[in-house]
Write an enzyme that holds these catalytic residues in place. Structure first.
Site, PDB file in Angstrom:
ATOM      1  N   ASN A   1       0.881  -1.170   0.000  1.00  0.00           N
ATOM      2  CA  ASN A   1       0.000   0.000   0.000  1.00  0.00           C
ATOM      3  C   ASN A   1       0.918   1.219   0.000  1.00  0.00           C
ATOM      4  O   ASN A   1       1.477   1.574   1.030  1.00  0.00           O
ATOM      5  CB  ASN A   1      -0.886  -0.027   1.259  1.00  0.00           C
ATOM      6  CG  ASN A   1      -1.698   1.256   1.428  1.00  0.00           C
ATOM      7  OD1 ASN A   1      -1.780   2.066   0.508  1.00  0.00           O
ATOM      8  ND2 ASN A   1      -2.285   1.428   2.601  1.00  0.00           N
TER       9      ASN A   1
ATOM     10  N   LYS B   1       0.260   4.274  -0.263  1.00  0.00           N
ATOM     11  CA  LYS B   1      -0.329   5.505   0.306  1.00  0.00           C
ATOM     12  C   LYS B   1       0.041   6.693  -0.597  1.00  0.00           C
ATOM     13  O   LYS B   1       0.177   6.507  -1.808  1.00  0.00           O
ATOM     14  CB  LYS B   1       0.138   5.691   1.739  1.00  0.00           C
ATOM     15  CG  LYS B   1      -0.080   4.438   2.579  1.00  0.00           C
ATOM     16  CD  LYS B   1       0.020   4.658   4.036  1.00  0.00           C
ATOM     17  CE  LYS B   1      -0.215   3.337   4.758  1.00  0.00           C
ATOM     18  NZ  LYS B   1      -0.204   3.463   6.204  1.00  0.00           N
TER      19      LYS B   1
ATOM     20  N   HIS C   1      -9.625   1.564   4.664  1.00  0.00           N
ATOM     21  CA  HIS C   1      -8.352   1.720   5.382  1.00  0.00           C
ATOM     22  C   HIS C   1      -8.549   2.671   6.566  1.00  0.00           C
ATOM     23  O   HIS C   1      -9.325   3.619   6.475  1.00  0.00           O
ATOM     24  CB  HIS C   1      -7.279   2.256   4.425  1.00  0.00           C
ATOM     25  CG  HIS C   1      -5.923   2.205   5.037  1.00  0.00           C
ATOM     26  ND1 HIS C   1      -5.475   3.163   5.912  1.00  0.00           N
ATOM     27  CD2 HIS C   1      -4.932   1.280   4.945  1.00  0.00           C
ATOM     28  CE1 HIS C   1      -4.253   2.831   6.307  1.00  0.00           C
ATOM     29  NE2 HIS C   1      -3.902   1.697   5.742  1.00  0.00           N
TER      30      HIS C   1
ATOM     31  N   GLU D   1      -6.894   5.038   7.611  1.00  0.00           N
ATOM     32  CA  GLU D   1      -6.678   6.459   7.302  1.00  0.00           C
ATOM     33  C   GLU D   1      -7.908   7.054   6.619  1.00  0.00           C
ATOM     34  O   GLU D   1      -8.219   8.232   6.793  1.00  0.00           O
ATOM     35  CB  GLU D   1      -5.394   6.612   6.463  1.00  0.00           C
ATOM     36  CG  GLU D   1      -4.165   6.404   7.335  1.00  0.00           C
ATOM     37  CD  GLU D   1      -2.978   5.720   6.668  1.00  0.00           C
ATOM     38  OE1 GLU D   1      -2.874   5.744   5.434  1.00  0.00           O
ATOM     39  OE2 GLU D   1      -2.152   5.151   7.419  1.00  0.00           O
TER      40      GLU D   1
ATOM     41  N   GLU E   1      -5.776  -4.578  10.443  1.00  0.00           N
ATOM     42  CA  GLU E   1      -4.726  -3.589  10.654  1.00  0.00           C
ATOM     43  C   GLU E   1      -5.013  -2.817  11.943  1.00  0.00           C
ATOM     44  O   GLU E   1      -5.755  -1.821  11.912  1.00  0.00           O
ATOM     45  CB  GLU E   1      -4.672  -2.614   9.480  1.00  0.00           C
ATOM     46  CG  GLU E   1      -4.383  -3.282   8.153  1.00  0.00           C
ATOM     47  CD  GLU E   1      -3.718  -2.332   7.176  1.00  0.00           C
ATOM     48  OE1 GLU E   1      -2.640  -2.656   6.688  1.00  0.00           O
ATOM     49  OE2 GLU E   1      -4.274  -1.248   6.928  1.00  0.00           O
TER      50      GLU E   1
ATOM     51  N   GLY F   1       2.279   2.395  10.715  1.00  0.00           N
ATOM     52  CA  GLY F   1       3.239   3.481  10.545  1.00  0.00           C
ATOM     53  C   GLY F   1       3.957   3.870  11.824  1.00  0.00           C
ATOM     54  O   GLY F   1       4.672   4.873  11.869  1.00  0.00           O
TER      55      GLY F   1
ATOM     56  N   SER G   1       3.111  -2.009  10.389  1.00  0.00           N
ATOM     57  CA  SER G   1       4.565  -2.110  10.640  1.00  0.00           C
ATOM     58  C   SER G   1       5.123  -3.500  10.329  1.00  0.00           C
ATOM     59  O   SER G   1       6.026  -3.972  11.014  1.00  0.00           O
ATOM     60  CB  SER G   1       4.901  -1.685  12.080  1.00  0.00           C
ATOM     61  OG  SER G   1       4.530  -0.334  12.286  1.00  0.00           O
TER      62      SER G   1
ATOM     63  N   GLY H   1       2.723  -1.166   4.214  1.00  0.00           N
ATOM     64  CA  GLY H   1       2.792   0.258   3.904  1.00  0.00           C
ATOM     65  C   GLY H   1       4.237   0.689   3.716  1.00  0.00           C
ATOM     66  O   GLY H   1       4.838   0.461   2.667  1.00  0.00           O
ATOM     67  N   GLY H   2       4.805   1.303   4.755  1.00  0.00           N
ATOM     68  CA  GLY H   2       6.160   1.880   4.671  1.00  0.00           C
ATOM     69  C   GLY H   2       7.179   0.951   4.031  1.00  0.00           C
ATOM     70  O   GLY H   2       7.985   1.387   3.191  1.00  0.00           O
TER      71      GLY H   2
HETATM   72  P1  PGA Z   1       2.572   0.340   7.625  1.00  0.00           P
HETATM   73  O1  PGA Z   1       1.135   0.557   6.959  1.00  0.00           O
HETATM   74  O2  PGA Z   1       3.113  -0.959   7.099  1.00  0.00           O
HETATM   75  O3  PGA Z   1       3.382   1.532   7.184  1.00  0.00           O
HETATM   76  O4  PGA Z   1       2.365   0.297   9.102  1.00  0.00           O
HETATM   77  C1  PGA Z   1       0.274  -0.517   6.713  1.00  0.00           C
HETATM   78  C2  PGA Z   1      -1.015  -0.007   6.131  1.00  0.00           C
HETATM   79  O5  PGA Z   1      -1.490   1.056   6.554  1.00  0.00           O
HETATM   80  O6  PGA Z   1      -1.615  -0.650   5.239  1.00  0.00           O
END
Ligand code: PGA
Length: 249
Positions: free
Chosen positions: A9, A11, A94, A96, A166, A172, A209, A230-231
């Site tokens: 992802n 983002k 998601h 967010e 999640e 994050g 994470s 994500g990251g």
């Molecule tokens: P993250 O994000 O791996 O950066 O924690 C995961 C996500 O929001 O899908």
């Protein structure tokens, strides 16, 4: 060997120049694994993703969509538009989107229905915030998000969804859920889907994470079918290490 689903992802990250080598590398990585590889890109790059990934083993898609077909919805993107770019996937719900953009369970339900009706595979995200976990409400929050998000769908439709647990406190933050916490909630999710919708074998990912250093211990848990990343998906070398995770069935 368990077949894992490893989906990035991005983002609101990356640009055109970054994506050219990234897509080329990801295509190669996907060739060399039996795991399923996917990436959800910022929607302005879907055209480029289609051009770069259409003939590869990499599934690709968007990070959001709106449930209406067309009309006066400034800034929104429809399922038809995603299909114009041959998208496979669309992330819906998601945290967010829920927390920053105030999407409700009902909004997300409409989107999931629309995505399924248009042949897209929704990646339906759910998970509790820190206060809910600390207050002992994690399971009831997850149950509410899932039951509302799936309202009106039948077994076959639900079986076409990829789920992603999640926990918001892990996204994050560098602080992932422990493998046992992730396993416990994902096993609960599968039970819920079985008891309420007669589903078996749903695909449920963990996200929050997830990185090269913890992928193996989290993904080797029996109920966890893969990760939404994500990251760590932004750096192709790290994403490659995660994609190459091999765990026993
Ligand atoms: P993250 O994000 O791996 O950066 O924690 C995961 C996500 O929001 O899908």
């Amino acid at each position: 060997m368990k077949k894992l689903y490893l989906i990035g992802n991005m983002k609101m990250n990356m640009n055109y120049a970054d994506l050219e080598p990234y897509f080329a590398n990801l295509t190669q990585v996907a060739e060399n694994t039996s795991n399923v590889v996917g990436v959800c890109v910022p929607s302005v790059y879907l055209d480029f993703a289609k051009y770069s990934l259409e003939n590869s083993k990499v599934l690709f898609g968007a990070q959001n969509m709106y449930h209406e077909d067309k009309g006066a919805y400034t800034g929104e993107i429809s399922a038809h538009m995603l299909n114009d770019f041959s998208c496979d996937l669309v992330i819906l719900g998601h945290s967010e989107r829920r927390n920053i953009f105030h999407e409700s369970d009902e909004d997300i339900n409409l989107k999931v229905k629309k995505a399924l009706a248009e042949g897209l595979t929704p990646i339906l995200c759910f998970g509790e915030v820190k206060e809910e976990r600390e207050g002992g409400m994690a399971f009831s929050v997850v149950e509410r998000q899932l039951m509302n998000g799936l309202n009106g769908l039948d077994t076959d439709e639900i079986n076409r969804i990829i789920f992603a647990y999640e926990p918001v406190w892990a996204i994050g933050t560098g602080l992932s859920a422990t493998p046992d916490q992730a396993e416990e909630m994902i096993a609960f999710t599968k039970r819920l889907l079985h008891e309420n919708f007669e589903c078996h074998d749903n695909i449920v990912l963990y996200g929050g994470s997830l990185k090269a250093s913890n992928a193996n211990e989290i993904l080797s848990k029996p109920s966890i079918d893969g990760g939404l990343i994500g990251g760590a998906c932004l750096k192709i070398d790290e994403f490659e290490q995660i994609i190459n995770t091999k765990v026993d069935e």
